[in-house]
Write an enzyme that holds these catalytic residues in place. Structure first.
Site, short mmCIF file in Angstrom:
data_model
loop_
_atom_site.label_atom_id
_atom_site.label_comp_id
_atom_site.label_asym_id
_atom_site.label_seq_id
_atom_site.Cartn_x
_atom_site.Cartn_y
_atom_site.Cartn_z
CG ASP A 27 -2.18 0.69 1.11
OD1 ASP A 27 -2.19 1.77 0.49
OD2 ASP A 27 -3.20 0.19 1.63
CG ASP A 35 -4.12 5.89 1.08
OD1 ASP A 35 -5.02 5.15 1.49
OD2 ASP A 35 -3.94 7.05 1.51
CD GLU A 87 -8.83 5.09 -1.05
OE1 GLU A 87 -9.69 4.84 -0.20
OE2 GLU A 87 -7.82 5.79 -0.82
CG HIS A 106 -8.40 -0.54 5.28
ND1 HIS A 106 -8.30 -0.65 3.91
CD2 HIS A 106 -7.94 0.70 5.59
CE1 HIS A 106 -7.80 0.47 3.42
NE2 HIS A 106 -7.57 1.31 4.41
CG ASP A 107 -10.81 2.93 4.59
OD1 ASP A 107 -10.21 2.99 5.66
OD2 ASP A 107 -10.30 3.22 3.49
C1 GLC Z 1 -7.49 5.89 2.42
C2 GLC Z 1 -7.29 4.72 3.35
C3 GLC Z 1 -7.77 5.10 4.71
C4 GLC Z 1 -6.95 6.27 5.21
C5 GLC Z 1 -6.96 7.42 4.20
C6 GLC Z 1 -5.85 8.37 4.50
O1 GLC Z 1 -8.81 6.21 2.23
O2 GLC Z 1 -7.92 3.59 2.84
O3 GLC Z 1 -7.70 4.04 5.62
O4 GLC Z 1 -7.45 6.74 6.43
O5 GLC Z 1 -6.75 6.98 2.88
O6 GLC Z 1 -4.62 7.80 4.22
#
Ligand code: GLC
Ligand code: CA
Length: 552
Positions: free
Chosen positions: A106, A207, A255, A324-325
């Site tokens: 990641d 990310d 993402e 995980h979110d």
């Molecule tokens: C992404 C991650 C999340 C994190 C955010 C800031 O959305 O998946 O878990 O808090 O980025 O890095």
């Protein structure tokens, strides 16, 4: 000698693939401190192998003050000691490779931790060589420079006394955003990418990558997205970054919530795209934070079909229901009380056989449910704690806030992985860093391994089918629109051969008649003992059928 994985010779390996996301902190604790770690992951490679998946994506385990569980990196080339060492990391990569499982890390490069040496330098003075690695603005009339807000609440600007400036952070104030307008930022990140590629990493999940570009006007906005999401000009930054991945033959999945399917061509087109795949969030209403309620099936059909047809012949989809979110799929979309296993398997079949690369988030393959926390002290996620505080200050009752958190908190996905029915679930012999799910005595690997019809064994069948049948790899997706709020029916077809996927995503029976073009039907997989006997079906609640067919 560990096995050599040659991604250059097999550049599209990620298409005939199923990914498994590991949240290291909650997978397995090998050294008795209640925190999952890299040696724990290494111990469980046989389990991951038993799922049949062929790559893993690991959430960050790099040096970090852990304000946001590692999504605040203070050194990209160092390992957080709570997870292990660089040697453990290299051992893990090579052991995965020995098992023909590729490894995806990641990469969190929209921002760093405020304890990264770049930021520690940057904040000292405006002439510091690292100052321009971050985004700074002078106060306006003694206040923040504009109305831009953080996704974790409050202003996106925090004051820095030493320079009499504010710095920008889309997330927590301990996560300052990098200034991608500065070519030196790209150069520094490119070195990190090369460094990990040399050490055997096969790809990266990127990310928050749609946020790299900020609106350079720095003016107030009406729609906050205009300040920081998919801002015009981002293409140039992404194109630059993509050369680093291509040079190293790395797989990438970005993402990219809020990037519309119409514009996604630029991002993922086969030859010219910046990345191999992106995660989009239309089907999970990602941005509706802490709202209670479910996605309507008609909406779900539309959101997913949009991407399936929108990228057909253009780019490749990343398929997922959990990460995980997000809340657990069986709690969010399904029925986690009276029809848990049934709804978990129906949901699995619904998304897994679409065109694209399916991802499974750890515990999803067990049909894990949301947690059932009853006190704010049980929560660990900074955003959940922030929400609790803010709502309390607004006068909401603790019960109401906790009800919302049980529905949407990110901690729903972060409870320890249940390996067995023992008090700490075989996760650790120490008190875990976050409470176990109360139902782990029934939902765990040991129990589900014994039951032939478990959610776990159903996922294994799906993975095997997906990776062995070329129709499920390449076949075109077509929705059979039932215009209702219960069914999700679609086909995957090449030539005259195809699969019909029929799922009832509701608590009530639903009628469906198999259309006449689909002949010579053969049931390949289902989540119920009741077999279809006629073309006119009455599907029991959360019933799922996979049929192979030939066209006349
Ligand atoms: C992404 C991650 C999340 C994190 C955010 C800031 O959305 O998946 O878990 O808090 O980025 O890095
Ligand atoms: Ca540990």
């Amino acid at each position: 000698m560990s096995k050599l994985i040659n991604n250059q010779a097999n550049p599209n390996w990620w298409q005939n693939a199923v990914g498994y996301q590991i949240y290291p902190k909650s997978f397995l604790d090998s050294n008795h401190d209640g925190i999952g770690d890299l040696q724990g992951i290494i111990q469980k490679i046989p389990y991951i192998k038993s799922l049949g998946v062929n790559f893993v994506w690991l959430s960050p385990f790099f040096a970090s003050p852990n304000v946001d569980n590692g999504y605040d990196v203070s050194d990209y080339q160092a390992i957080d000691p709570q997870y292990g060492s660089l040697n453990d990391t290299l051992e893990m990569i090579s052991k995965f490779h020995d098992n023909d499982i590729r490894v995806v890390f990641d990469l969190v490069i929209n921002h760093t931790s405020d304890q990264h040496k770049w930021f520690e330098e940057a904040k000292k003075s405006v002439t510091n060589p690292y100052h321009d690695f971050y985004i700074w603005r002078k106060p306006v009339a003694g206040h923040v420079p504009n109305n831009w807000v953080s996704l974790f609440g409050g202003s996106a600007w925090t004051y820095n006394q030493a320079t009499d400036e504010y710095y920008y952070h889309l997330f927590a104030k301990q996560q300052p955003d990098l200034n991608w307008e500065n070519p030196k930022v790209h150069q520094a990140v490119a070195k990190i990418i090369d460094w990990w590629a040399k050490r055997g990493v096969d790809g990266f999940r990127l990310d928050a990558i749609s946020h790299l570009k900020k609106n350079q006007s720095f003016k107030d906005v009406i729609d906050q997205e205009d300040a920081m999401n998919n801002v015009p000009g981002i293409d140039q930054l992404l194109a630059g970054l993509s050369t680093d991945f291509k040079r190293n033959h790395l797989m990438t999945v970005g993402e990219a919530g809020g990037v519309p399917v119409t514009g996604a061509k630029r991002w993922v087109a086969a030859k010219t795209g910046y990345f191999n795949m992106i995660f989009q969030f239309d089907h999970v209403s990602f941005w509706e934070k802490f709202t209670v309620g479910k996605v309507d099936v008609a909406q779900l059909r539309q959101a997913l079909s949009n991407w399936q047809t929108g990228l057909e012949g253009i780019g490749w989809n990343a398929l997922f229901l959990e990460n995980h979110d997000l809340p657990r799929a069986v709690s969010y979309f399904g029925n986690d009380t009276t029809m848990r296993a049934q709804s978990a398997t129906a949901l699995a079949m619904m998304y897994f056989l679409m065109k694209g690369t399916p991802f499974i988030y750890q515990g999803q393959e067990l049909g894990m449910t949301n947690e059932n926390f009853t006190h704010i002290d049980q929560y660990r996620d900074l955003d959940s704690k922030r929400f609790y505080k803010e709502e309390l200050a607004k006068g909401a009752s603790p019960e109401d806030i906790l009800f919302k958190l049980r529905s949407k908190s990110r901690d729903n996905a972060r409870t320890p992985f249940p390996w067995d029915a023992s008090p700490t679930g075989g996760f650790s012999d120490h008190t875990p860093w976050i409470d176990m799910n109360a139902n782990h005595d029934a939902i765990n690997v040991a129990t589900e391994t014994q039951e032939p019809e478990s959610v776990l064994n159903f996922y294994r069948k799906l993975v095997h089918l997906r990776l062995t049948d070329p129709v499920l790899l390449n076949g075109q997706y077509q929705l059979i629109d039932t215009h209702d709020h219960q069914l999700y029916v679609y086909t995957r077809e090449t030539g005259k051969t195809g699969y019909l996927i029929i799922t009832n995503l509701s608590d009530n029976p639903a009628a469906f008649t198999i259309p006449s073009p689909y002949q010579h039907l053969k049931l390949v997989l289902s989540n119920t003992a009741a077999k279809p006997t006629a073309r006119a079906l009455t599907l029991a609640p959360w019933c799922a059928y996979l049929c192979k067919y030939e066209r006349n």
